[in-house]
Design an enzyme around this catalytic site. Structure first.
Site, mmCIF file in Angstrom:
data_model
loop_
_atom_site.group_PDB
_atom_site.id
_atom_site.type_symbol
_atom_site.label_atom_id
_atom_site.label_comp_id
_atom_site.label_asym_id
_atom_site.label_seq_id
_atom_site.Cartn_x
_atom_site.Cartn_y
_atom_site.Cartn_z
ATOM 1 N N LEU A 68 0.795 -1.077 0.195
ATOM 2 C CA LEU A 68 0.014 -0.037 0.036
ATOM 3 C C LEU A 68 0.884 1.134 0.067
ATOM 4 C CD1 LEU A 68 -2.754 -0.801 2.424
ATOM 5 C CD2 LEU A 68 -3.102 -0.659 0.188
ATOM 6 N N ASP A 69 0.552 2.273 -0.677
ATOM 7 C CA ASP A 69 1.367 3.315 -0.795
ATOM 8 C C ASP A 69 1.493 4.212 0.592
ATOM 9 O OD1 ASP A 69 1.596 2.960 -3.510
ATOM 10 O OD2 ASP A 69 -0.088 4.318 -3.922
ATOM 11 N N TYR A 70 2.336 5.056 0.712
ATOM 12 C CA TYR A 70 2.840 5.638 1.972
ATOM 13 C C TYR A 70 1.683 6.250 2.543
ATOM 14 C CZ TYR A 70 5.676 9.061 4.806
ATOM 15 O OH TYR A 70 6.285 9.739 5.720
ATOM 16 N N HIS A 128 0.589 1.118 -7.361
ATOM 17 C CA HIS A 128 -0.235 2.246 -7.657
ATOM 18 C C HIS A 128 -1.237 1.878 -8.650
ATOM 19 C CE1 HIS A 128 3.500 3.546 -5.846
ATOM 20 N NE2 HIS A 128 4.420 3.264 -6.696
ATOM 21 N N LYS A 178 -4.514 4.445 -8.574
ATOM 22 C CA LYS A 178 -3.959 5.783 -8.838
ATOM 23 C C LYS A 178 -3.548 5.699 -10.531
ATOM 24 C CE LYS A 178 -2.165 7.099 -4.342
ATOM 25 N NZ LYS A 178 -1.026 6.874 -3.710
#
Ligand code: URA
Length: 231
Positions: free
Chosen positions: A101-103, A185, A188
């Site tokens: 999972l992204d930051y 990602h 997104k």
């Protein structure tokens, strides 16, 4: 069958490289015979491995659910020295997150030290469903909703959502999407391709597991959950 140095490292007592050194130093026995070759595979069910005469217990598998907070990376070692999800858990065992999972993405993250279990959950052929709550910079046009369901090209490969839902009537900025993709990602990129920006992202389900704990906290998966995920 497992490589001897991997078995020793997985038990949590040392790294794979150090395990190799211990083997070469003649400190490791398998079924009471000293082994100094690095190429040996052992049978976890039958073989007894000892270090300096003391039996090494195989590492027990552990499975955790985290409701990931923002501002934490899912890699186990960050070159920028940012806080990682494993720092948050702070366990004795070496565990790793299943997928990324992204930051700044929040939500369901499963962590384990069971490599086979993790592989099954990330393998594309198993079509594991991920669900995300997405906040967009502008309302999603119906034609773009249709395009996301039909499929759009991201970096030369087609990607699609299997469901796009709206959380409130007359609010087309806050949506829920489902997909079976684990590409980095992915969500997104799907939106960037059609000129939207994802302002907020929360994973609300992974393989049917929902984040039923406050953001930033974690709990062990129940036996029932582990069994269901193993199928
Ligand atoms: N897709 C993204 O773009 N980011 C995430 O963190 C997860 C899925």
């Amino acid at each position: 069958m497992t490589r001897l140095n991997k078995f020793i490292a997985d038990s949590g007592i040392t790294s794979r490289r150090k395990a190799e050194e211990l083997i070469l130093q003649g400190r490791v026995t398998v079924n009471n015979k000293t082994v100094t070759t690095l190429a040996l595979n052992i049978d976890l069910e039958k073989d007894v491995v000892s270090l300096d005469g003391e039996k090494i217990k195989p590492n027990e598998h552990v499975y955790y659910l985290m409701n990931k907070p923002k501002g934490v990376v899912t890699t186990t070692d960050d070159e920028k020295k940012r806080m990682t999800v494993t720092d948050l858990l702070n366990l004795k065992q070496k565990i790793f997150p299943i997928g990324r999972l992204d930051y700044n993405t929040t939500g369901v993250l499963i962590l384990t030290n069971d490599g086979d279990f993790a592989q099954r959950l990330i393998h594309p052929k198993n079509n594991i469903i991920r669900e995300y709550e997405v906040k967009l910079d502008k309302p999603l046009e119906p034609e773009h909703e249709a395009a996301l369901l039909k499929g759009v090209f991201i970096e030369g490969t087609r990607g699609k959502f299997i469901a796009v839902k709206f959380r409130k009537i007359k609010d087309r900025k806050n949506i829920v999407v489902q997909c079976t993709e684990g590409r980095n990602h992915f969500v997104k990129k799907m939106f960037t391709t059609i000129n939207y920006t994802v302002e907020k992202l929360h994973r609300s389900s992974f393989a049917g597991i929902v984040p039923d704990i406050p953001i930033g906290s974690f709990r062990k998966l129940t036996k029932d959950e582990i069994q269901k995920l193993s199928k």
